[in-house]
Write a protein that holds these residues in place. Structure first.
Motif, PDB file in Angstrom:
ATOM      1  N   TYR A 156      -5.133  15.654  35.394  1.00 34.53           N
ATOM      2  CA  TYR A 156      -3.768  16.025  36.221  1.00 34.53           C
ATOM      3  C   TYR A 156      -3.650  17.309  36.085  1.00 34.53           C
ATOM      4  N   TRP A 157      -3.499  17.717  35.030  1.00 28.22           N
ATOM      5  CA  TRP A 157      -2.996  19.100  34.462  1.00 28.22           C
ATOM      6  C   TRP A 157      -3.981  20.273  35.207  1.00 28.22           C
ATOM      7  N   GLY A 160      -3.918  20.978  38.793  1.00 26.96           N
ATOM      8  CA  GLY A 160      -2.730  21.620  38.917  1.00 26.96           C
ATOM      9  C   GLY A 160      -2.816  23.042  38.565  1.00 26.96           C
ATOM     10  N   THR A 161      -3.713  23.581  37.756  1.00 31.08           N
ATOM     11  CA  THR A 161      -3.942  25.212  37.594  1.00 31.08           C
ATOM     12  C   THR A 161      -4.354  25.604  38.927  1.00 31.08           C
ATOM     13  N   GLU A 162      -4.277  26.908  38.840  1.00 29.72           N
ATOM     14  CA  GLU A 162      -4.995  27.779  39.835  1.00 29.72           C
ATOM     15  C   GLU A 162      -6.350  27.359  40.091  1.00 29.72           C
ATOM     16  N   SER A 165      -6.551  23.984  41.357  1.00 26.43           N
ATOM     17  CA  SER A 165      -6.227  23.996  42.979  1.00 26.43           C
ATOM     18  C   SER A 165      -7.423  24.744  43.671  1.00 26.43           C
ATOM     19  N   ARG A 168      -9.942  21.954  44.479  1.00 27.83           N
ATOM     20  CA  ARG A 168      -9.561  21.223  45.411  1.00 27.83           C
ATOM     21  C   ARG A 168      -9.660  21.768  46.738  1.00 27.83           C
ATOM     22  N   ASN A 242       0.130   9.965  44.325  1.00 28.29           N
ATOM     23  CA  ASN A 242       0.340  11.036  43.400  1.00 28.29           C
ATOM     24  C   ASN A 242      -1.210  11.242  42.814  1.00 28.29           C
TER      25      ASN A 242
END
Lengths: 309, 311
Positions: A156-157, A160-162, A165, A168, A242
């Motif tokens: 999850y962490w 969320g980082t650059e 992301s 994704r 989420n």
């Protein structure tokens, strides 16, 4: 009487589901996030098992064995990534090639043996089928729940980082990602490594749980992984929006899968029909999203038509 | 979804029964003629001794990881005894319980399967495991190769690299063959798809081919026959099924016999309370020299009179 037998067998199904859930989270990374079907996993889960079995039987701490299995699995993903990104081989074929090659690699890892025993009487193991009905800190469900929680939180962490992301973005729309200056080839490579690292990690846990590593233990793993992803979405897709919860849904999906298998076994039908029944049950789960959309969308149009009238 | 749950509940209710007869869980690794025979022998022997015994027979259909799921079901149901047919089934059972007696069959080498020191292994495990071994008389098979092919110089050893039992047998018989001055060469295949090409590479390279009690080889004997018979390469097999399909001769055990012996051990435990940890591992009660008349004729092999023809 009979029902108690089933209830008694549920903890084992949950533990096995948690282990395969970690594997399925790996599959989720390639299948859902990167939008590619990676068949390396049938090989890399056995790789993780092989590495863990050899390390544990030579006296290495099982936690360390888990970490090393993770990194060796990443290597397997790296190979598939190179086949795909830098040699232009379609993802599905690249995975099959690595999976094929891993068979020999896994035999090499296990010193030429197809099956290595990891005897629960002789070694300290993190998880063992033996303790699954005990109320103690040794219970694999507890350990596995903790491990799963840590893995989900870390992912999850990370996503969320650059870097995460951009991974994704690569899966969501590769062209757009490239337009933003993201190197999609290296991101796919990274995703494959992460995924196979996790798969191998779960293989290392599975080996400890079942007490052996076998060169064939990954046969059909991708089916279980995909089934877990889809079952998770069918049951929890509506509620879990989420990203972290979506990963949790995958893990829960794997648990549901093993609960179903345990029920099928408990029904005591002809032993030869296990695979057919499994296929049918998974098939039904896979059909649910389609049926639901079909059914619900028609109802919606009916309602709309009604309001216009 | 609610309907599915309701349906499941209904099925559960139907499953409720008042039977209290003792149950024996049978976990077999894969559908295979030899393993099937062992299971059948086990059931026949045990039902003869305890007529009202219940069997919960499950088959992992070749997925070794499914053995853990099946065994979990048995341990939860608190079966009186677990019969594990083949190595991964035994290992999963050992991982699952230290209390319920486990009898295994179709295991070649218990020391390797249970990770015990082979040098000090006495045939008694000391834990809740005993059973029967399918170890063929490898020294006798090496003698047979020398007896039937006195001219042979090199022997090929064909086996599946996924089967630990095969590797064990190949390594053991290599010792016996080399002691007779023969040269051995390994031919390992990964699965049934590359059997033909691996076998082909042995034709012309070796004088005789030996195949151990290899489950994968046993299921592809026709493929092997298609290569070795036209190629003029005689096969000595570790068991009758392979000899029947593609071999010339074998010194064999019967899987039904070892299964039957396992069933009798189970009766000892369930009826007389025998201690499984003190029961020695049993070998097959008898070995028989058998030959495949058709293949022997085709390859011009003369078989001595004390060989039985395979039907």
């Amino acid at each position: 009487m009979e029902l108690i037998k089933l209830l008694n067998s549920l903890p084992g199904a949950v533990a096995q589901g948690l282990i395969w859930g970690l594997m399925a989270i790996g599959v989720y990374i390639t299948f859902r996030i990167l939008d590619m079907a990676d068949l390396t996993v049938d090989g890399s889960i056995a790789t993780g098992g092989a590495v863990a079995a050899m390390l544990i039987t030579s006296g290495v701490n099982p936690w360390l064995a888990l970490v090393i299995s993770f990194f060796v699995g990443m290597l397997a993903g790296f190979v598939t990534g190179v086949f795909h990104s830098f040699m232009g081989i379609p993802a599905i074929l690249a995975g099959i090639l690595t999976q094929l090659g891993l068979y020999s690699v896994n035999l090499r890892i296990m010193a030429g043996k197809a099956n290595v025993a990891v005897n629960a009487n002789k070694y300290y193991l993190l998880v063992s089928l033996r303790n699954v009905r005990e109320l103690s800190l040794q219970n694999p469900i507890l350990v596995l729940t903790l491990i799963t929680a840590v893995v989900i939180l870390t992912l999850y962490w990370f996503f969320g980082t650059e870097l995460g992301s951009s991974l994704r973005a690569t899966g969501a729309n590769a062209q757009m990602a490239r337009a933003q200056g993201i190197n999609t080839d290296t991101k796919k490579l990274l995703g494959l490594m992460l995924s196979n690292g996790l798969v191998s990690f779960s293989g290392a846990l599975l080996t400890q749980y079942q007490g052996f590593s076998d060169v064939n233990m990954g046969r059909g793993a991708i089916v279980i992984g995909l089934a877990a992803v889809i079952i998770g979405e069918v049951f929890f897709g509506k509620v879990f929006r989420n990203f972290g919860l979506k990963l949790l849904a995958v893990s829960l999906g794997a648990i549901v899968y093993y609960l179903v298998i345990q029920v099928v076994l408990w029904l005591g039908l002809n032993a030869n029909d296990l695979k057919l029944l499994t296929a049918l049950v998974v098939g039904i789960f896979l059909a649910v999203p389609y049926w639901r959309s079909h059914f619900l969308s028609r109802k919606k149009t009916d309602k709309e038509a009604g309001s216009h009238a | 979804m609610k309907k599915i749950i309701a349906l499941l509940l209904c099925v559960m209710m139907l499953g409720v029964s008042a039977a209290v007869a003792e149950t024996v869980g049978i976990c077999q690794l894969v559908q295979h003629p030899a393993l099937d025979l062992a299971t059948q022998g086990f059931r026949d022997a045990l039902s003869a001794k305890i007529p009202d015994i219940q069997f919960d027979e499950q088959n992992a259909s070749g997925d070794s990881a499914t053995c853990a799921t099946i065994i979990n079901g048995f341990v939860s149901a608190d079966v009186a005894l677990i019969m594990a047919n083949a190595t991964p089934a035994l290992q999963a059972a050992v991982a699952a319980t230290a209390d319920i007696p486990i009898l295994a069959t179709s295991i070649t080498d218990y020391a390797t399967a249970l990770e015990m020191d082979a040098a000090t292994f006495t045939g008694v495990t000391g834990i809740n495991v005993s059973g029967t071994t399918d170890l063929a008389p490898l020294d006798g098979q090496a003698d047979m190769i020398a007896e039937l092919f006195p001219e042979a110089k090199t022997v090929g050893l064909l086996y599946c690299s996924a089967e630990p039992n095969s590797l064990y047998q190949v390594n053991t018989i290599r010792g016996f063959l080399e002691a007779k001055g023969l040269t051995c060469k390994d031919f390992a295949f990964a699965d049934s798809n590359d059997v033909a090409s691996v076998t082909q590479s042995a034709v012309g390279d070796v004088d005789v081919l030996y195949i151990p009690t290899d489950n994968t080889a046993a299921s592809v004997t026709e493929t092997i026959a298609g290569v070795v018979i036209p190629g003029g390469l005689p096969v000595i097999a570790g068991e009758e099924g392979i000899a029947k399909g593609c071999g010339v001769a074998t010194l064999t055990i019967s899987y039904y016999d070892i299964g039957f012996a396992t069933g009798e051990m189970a009766a000892e435990i369930l009826l007389n309370g025998a201690d499984v940890s003190a029961m020695p591992i049993q070998a097959a009660p008898q070995f028989t020299k058998k030959y495949n008349a058709e293949n022997a004729l085709a390859l011009g092999v003369t078989v001595p009179a004390d060989y039985e023809a395979i039907e």
